[in-house]
Design an enzyme around this catalytic site. Structure first.
Site, PDB file in Angstrom:
ATOM      1  N   HIS A  95      59.154  35.107  28.540  1.00  0.00           N
ATOM      2  CA  HIS A  95      58.147  36.181  28.469  1.00  0.00           C
ATOM      3  C   HIS A  95      57.292  36.059  27.203  1.00  0.00           C
ATOM      4  CE1 HIS A  95      57.045  40.575  29.649  1.00  0.00           C
ATOM      5  NE2 HIS A  95      56.030  39.965  29.056  1.00  0.00           N
TER       6      HIS A  95
ATOM      7  N   ARG B 154      54.550  40.402  35.628  1.00  0.00           N
ATOM      8  CA  ARG B 154      55.772  41.121  35.266  1.00  0.00           C
ATOM      9  C   ARG B 154      56.888  40.716  36.222  1.00  0.00           C
ATOM     10  NH1 ARG B 154      54.000  42.036  31.053  1.00  0.00           N
ATOM     11  NH2 ARG B 154      53.449  44.012  30.091  1.00  0.00           N
TER      12      ARG B 154
HETATM   13  N1  LIG Z   1      53.569  37.479  30.354  1.00  0.00           N
HETATM   14  C1  LIG Z   1      52.923  37.995  29.326  1.00  0.00           C
HETATM   15  O1  LIG Z   1      53.167  37.644  28.169  1.00  0.00           O
HETATM   16  C2  LIG Z   1      51.822  38.990  29.579  1.00  0.00           C
HETATM   17  C3  LIG Z   1      50.913  39.265  28.544  1.00  0.00           C
HETATM   18  C4  LIG Z   1      49.852  40.120  28.811  1.00  0.00           C
HETATM   19  C5  LIG Z   1      49.724  40.715  30.065  1.00  0.00           C
HETATM   20  N2  LIG Z   1      50.633  40.441  31.043  1.00  0.00           N
HETATM   21  C6  LIG Z   1      50.497  41.062  32.378  1.00  0.00           C
HETATM   22  O2  LIG Z   1      49.206  40.784  32.898  1.00  0.00           O
HETATM   23  C7  LIG Z   1      48.767  41.962  33.582  1.00  0.00           C
HETATM   24  C8  LIG Z   1      47.269  41.926  33.789  1.00  0.00           C
HETATM   25  O3  LIG Z   1      46.589  42.196  32.570  1.00  0.00           O
HETATM   26  P1  LIG Z   1      45.017  42.502  32.550  1.00  0.00           P
HETATM   27  O4  LIG Z   1      44.657  42.842  31.152  1.00  0.00           O
HETATM   28  O5  LIG Z   1      44.270  41.418  33.238  1.00  0.00           O
HETATM   29  O6  LIG Z   1      44.990  43.809  33.478  1.00  0.00           O
HETATM   30  P2  LIG Z   1      43.729  44.515  34.148  1.00  0.00           P
HETATM   31  O7  LIG Z   1      42.476  44.161  33.426  1.00  0.00           O
HETATM   32  O8  LIG Z   1      44.096  45.944  34.301  1.00  0.00           O
HETATM   33  O9  LIG Z   1      43.633  43.831  35.600  1.00  0.00           O
HETATM   34  C9  LIG Z   1      44.549  44.091  36.621  1.00  0.00           C
HETATM   35  C10 LIG Z   1      44.056  43.402  37.890  1.00  0.00           C
HETATM   36  O10 LIG Z   1      45.049  43.562  38.905  1.00  0.00           O
HETATM   37  C11 LIG Z   1      44.445  44.125  40.052  1.00  0.00           C
HETATM   38  N3  LIG Z   1      45.367  44.993  40.786  1.00  0.00           N
HETATM   39  C12 LIG Z   1      46.051  46.055  40.351  1.00  0.00           C
HETATM   40  N4  LIG Z   1      46.754  46.613  41.353  1.00  0.00           N
HETATM   41  C13 LIG Z   1      46.500  45.876  42.443  1.00  0.00           C
HETATM   42  C14 LIG Z   1      46.909  45.953  43.794  1.00  0.00           C
HETATM   43  N5  LIG Z   1      47.737  46.910  44.223  1.00  0.00           N
HETATM   44  N6  LIG Z   1      46.445  45.032  44.659  1.00  0.00           N
HETATM   45  C15 LIG Z   1      45.591  44.057  44.249  1.00  0.00           C
HETATM   46  N7  LIG Z   1      45.152  43.934  42.977  1.00  0.00           N
HETATM   47  C16 LIG Z   1      45.613  44.841  42.087  1.00  0.00           C
HETATM   48  C17 LIG Z   1      43.280  44.936  39.522  1.00  0.00           C
HETATM   49  O11 LIG Z   1      42.370  45.200  40.583  1.00  0.00           O
HETATM   50  P3  LIG Z   1      40.938  45.900  40.286  1.00  0.00           P
HETATM   51  O12 LIG Z   1      40.088  44.793  39.704  1.00  0.00           O
HETATM   52  O13 LIG Z   1      40.481  46.334  41.612  1.00  0.00           O
HETATM   53  O14 LIG Z   1      41.210  47.029  39.311  1.00  0.00           O
HETATM   54  C18 LIG Z   1      42.760  44.013  38.436  1.00  0.00           C
HETATM   55  O15 LIG Z   1      41.932  43.024  38.989  1.00  0.00           O
HETATM   56  C19 LIG Z   1      49.301  43.093  32.706  1.00  0.00           C
HETATM   57  O16 LIG Z   1      49.411  44.304  33.435  1.00  0.00           O
HETATM   58  C20 LIG Z   1      50.663  42.565  32.309  1.00  0.00           C
HETATM   59  O17 LIG Z   1      51.634  42.985  33.250  1.00  0.00           O
HETATM   60  C21 LIG Z   1      51.679  39.592  30.820  1.00  0.00           C
END
Ligand SMILES: NC(=O)c1ccc[n+]([C@@H]2O[C@H](COP(=O)([O-])OP(=O)(O)OC[C@H]3O[C@@H](n4cnc5c(N)ncnc54)[C@H](OP(=O)(O)O)[C@@H]3O)[C@@H](O)[C@H]2O)c1
Length: 314
Positions: A277, A229
């Site tokens: 994005h 993000r």
């Molecule tokens: N650009 C785009 O088109 C697009 C599309 C889709 C998603 N995204 C972004 O990608 C992100 C990730 O998606 P996801 O499905 O993989 O999410 P997810 O499964 O919820 O994974 C989030 C990861 O980030 C880690 N995390 C969260 N807070 C943290 C912190 N303070 N310090 C260190 N690590 C932290 C989590 O740690 P834990 O393993 O310990 O919980 C987890 O490993 C989304 O939230 C979104 O913002 C972008």
């Protein structure tokens, strides 16, 4: 009416049509059309206008139509309800494609060859490092981060990952929490950010963090790829670090302000690659079906999948 579709920034009609096809016995209405607020049990949201969901007394579940839920968490008038996010194979695959594409692009110096082609220059004077000589660090080892890390590993990169809580991913060195962030950064040539935007991660991609990246890598300087993000990054620091060599290059899919304003110096910086994005895409076909299935589960008393922890913000 059961399901309120509250979307800005995307075309609303394909979502409404998809929900009407999937849930023919329900009333589906888009925000902006007239409806009785007492009838709403479910909301499907992508960047609904903050405050627009206030006063829905019978709301049970808010479905985020994207993987991130920062757009919901930033609404301080969000009604009390379960929050469910998207985990979608198609979206995950697209995100990993983006990450692998841009890691390879930096590895193989594609931007340089694009420029040479424009100028009709035939020049192959650079040593190309092998993927295994390049250390990629994936921030966020969730659904998308783990998939991207595995696929980067398959391409031969030397991959590590960092998350809030400790994670085990076969073949990948893992680091967790603030305590291990320094060690993770010190072994990273290409930093890939796939974190959610939360109170704890806002502004994390700043000068002090970039200064801790490996300086002895085969790419001639650290590279940043952010597909998480825009709020994770400090764009003034990215630009200053590109100028003084703290960073060598950046690929950015997300920005502090979207669309990226025309006067942003990022647009024309020669070391910056910009995408609008769209690293991943939420398709009404597949995500609509997920929402319908989750509603079925909820009404059958089965546990919902991918429920968000509002305390953590993701
Ligand atoms: N650009 C785009 O088109 C697009 C599309 C889709 C998603 N995204 C972004 O990608 C992100 C990730 O998606 P996801 O499905 O993989 O999410 P997810 O499964 O919820 O994974 C989030 C990861 O980030 C880690 N995390 C969260 N807070 C943290 C912190 N303070 N310090 C260190 N690590 C932290 C989590 O740690 P834990 O393993 O310990 O919980 C987890 O490993 C989304 O939230 C979104 O913002 C972008």
């Amino acid at each position: 009416m059961n399901l309120l579709v509250a979307i800005t920034g995307w075309e609303v009609e394909p979502w409404v049509e998809r929900f009407r096809r999937l849930l023919p016995d329900r009333d589906i209405v888009a925000l902006g059309e007239p409806f009785d607020r007492r009838d709403v049990r479910y909301v499907a949201s992508w960047k609904h206008p903050p405050g627009s969901l206030a006063g829905l007394p019978n709301l049970d579940v808010i479905f985020s139509l994207g993987a991130g839920v920062d757009h919901l968490m930033n609404d301080d008038r969000l009604p009390e309800a379960l929050i469910v996010r998207v985990v979608d194979e198609d979206l995950t695959n697209r995100m990993s494609e983006y990450v692998v594409l841009h890691c390879l692009m930096h590895l193989r110096q594609q931007r340089r060859y694009d420029e040479q082609q424009r100028q009709k220059i035939w020049l192959d004077d650079r040593f190309q490092p092998a993927a295994h000589e390049v250390k990629v660090g994936v921030m966020g080892l969730g659904v998308i981060g783990q998939d991207a890390a595995r696929k980067l590993k398959t391409m031969g990169f030397d991959v590590a990952g960092w998350s809030r809580s400790p994670r085990v991913v076969e073949g990948i060195a893992t680091f967790a929490g603030e305590k291990e962030l320094g060690a993770f950064l010190a072994r990273t040539d290409i930093l890939v950010c796939l974190l959610p935007l939360t109170a704890a991660t806002r502004g994390l991609l700043n000068r002090s963090l970039f200064a801790k990246l490996a300086r002895d890598g085969r790419l001639g300087g650290p590279v940043l790829i952010n597909a998480g993000r825009g709020g994770l990054q400090v764009e003034a620091d990215i630009l200053a670090c590109l100028e003084d060599g703290t960073l060598k290059a950046a690929t950015l899919d997300v920005f502090e302000t979207e669309p990226l304003p025309p006067d942003s110096p990022l647009w024309t910086h020669p070391a910056v690659t910009i995408t609008p994005h769209n690293a991943g895409m939420s398709s009404p076909e597949s995500i609509g079906a997920q929402v319908a299935e989750q509603i079925r589960r909820f009404e059958a008393g089965e546990p919902l999948r991918n429920v968000v922890n509002p305390q953590l913000g993701y």
